[in-house]
Design an enzyme around this catalytic site. Structure first.
Site, PDB file in Angstrom:
ATOM      1  N   ASP A 149       0.847  -1.190   0.000  1.00  0.00           N
ATOM      2  CA  ASP A 149       0.000   0.000   0.000  1.00  0.00           C
ATOM      3  C   ASP A 149       0.880   1.236   0.000  1.00  0.00           C
ATOM      4  O   ASP A 149       1.983   1.228   0.561  1.00  0.00           O
ATOM      5  CB  ASP A 149      -0.908   0.021   1.237  1.00  0.00           C
ATOM      6  CG  ASP A 149      -1.922  -1.104   1.237  1.00  0.00           C
ATOM      7  OD1 ASP A 149      -2.439  -1.427   0.154  1.00  0.00           O
ATOM      8  OD2 ASP A 149      -2.194  -1.659   2.312  1.00  0.00           O
ATOM      9  N   ASP A 183      -7.146  -1.285  -4.379  1.00  0.00           N
ATOM     10  CA  ASP A 183      -8.162  -0.869  -3.413  1.00  0.00           C
ATOM     11  C   ASP A 183      -9.074   0.208  -3.996  1.00  0.00           C
ATOM     12  O   ASP A 183     -10.285   0.217  -3.749  1.00  0.00           O
ATOM     13  CB  ASP A 183      -7.495  -0.329  -2.143  1.00  0.00           C
ATOM     14  CG  ASP A 183      -6.684  -1.387  -1.413  1.00  0.00           C
ATOM     15  OD1 ASP A 183      -7.036  -2.577  -1.511  1.00  0.00           O
ATOM     16  OD2 ASP A 183      -5.692  -1.027  -0.763  1.00  0.00           O
TER      17      ASP A 183
END
Length: 205
Positions: A149, A183
């Site tokens: 991420d 995401d």
């Protein structure tokens, strides 16, 4: 019945395109950043490298086989989403809103699965050094990789007024989630289903 403009071939191409963007961004971060390193783009937007071992928001499934179960569940889910996409285009001539949503959700889920399945054997550790791809000392094993991420939007940071229940008087950051391209794709797809539900699932007259 209105014909949708997205063919099965185009749908697969869009999934692949999103996957490529997702994986290129993750590989770049993984091979250029040390874990925890951040670069400020704007005061409200930073590139901040973290690794997520579990589900959204860092949630983990406890136990020795928790990570393996999560990865296998994701694989089954993507297979189901893939069938849903095929069925929606080839048999049901579904709404373009629904098809776009499925494409985004499938691509996002697949993107994070690649991390979980392969990254543990493709990369070495990112702790205190930049990771090397195809390392002789990988940090994990098959199905035990960590999801990369990097997007962080701390739009507002400060102490909340004391009169606010539960969080009053505490330091608060909006928005404190750190996420990736996959995401974003999943969230956008789910958002389409929620906010354009009537168009995604039109009633038949």
């Amino acid at each position: 019945m209105k014909q949708n403009f997205i063919s099965l071939r185009l749908a697969y191409l869009l999934v692949i395109l999103i996957l490529i963007i997702d994986q290129l961004s993750k590989i770049y971060i993984k091979t250029n950043f040390v874990l925890g390193e951040e670069v400020e783009v704007f005061s409200w937007f930073k590139i901040y490298f973290i690794e997520n071992e579990g589900m959204a928001w860092g949630t983990k499934i406890p136990g020795e086989y928790g990570k393996l179960f999560l990865t296998l569940f994701r694989l089954v889910a993507v297979a189901g989403i893939g069938y849903w996409l095929w069925d929606s285009i080839t048999r049901k001539n579904s709404s373009n809103y629904l098809i776009v949503a499925i494409i985004l959700i499938m691509a996002g889920a697949f993107g994070n699965i690649i991390d979980s399945v392969f990254y543990g054997i493709f990369f070495d550790d990112s702790q205190q050094n930049v990771a090397t791809m195809f390392s002789n000392q990988p940090y994990g094993t098959w199905f035990h990789g960590k999801v990369v991420d990097m997007f962080y939007f701390p739009i507002w940071q400060g102490n909340l007024p004391s009169w606010i229940p539960f969080w009053g008087g505490k330091e608060f950051t909006f928005f404190n989630a750190i996420f990736n391209v996959a995401d974003v794709a999943i969230s956008t797809g789910v958002g389409i289903l929620l906010f354009f539900n009537a168009k995604a699932f039109p009633t038949q007259n």
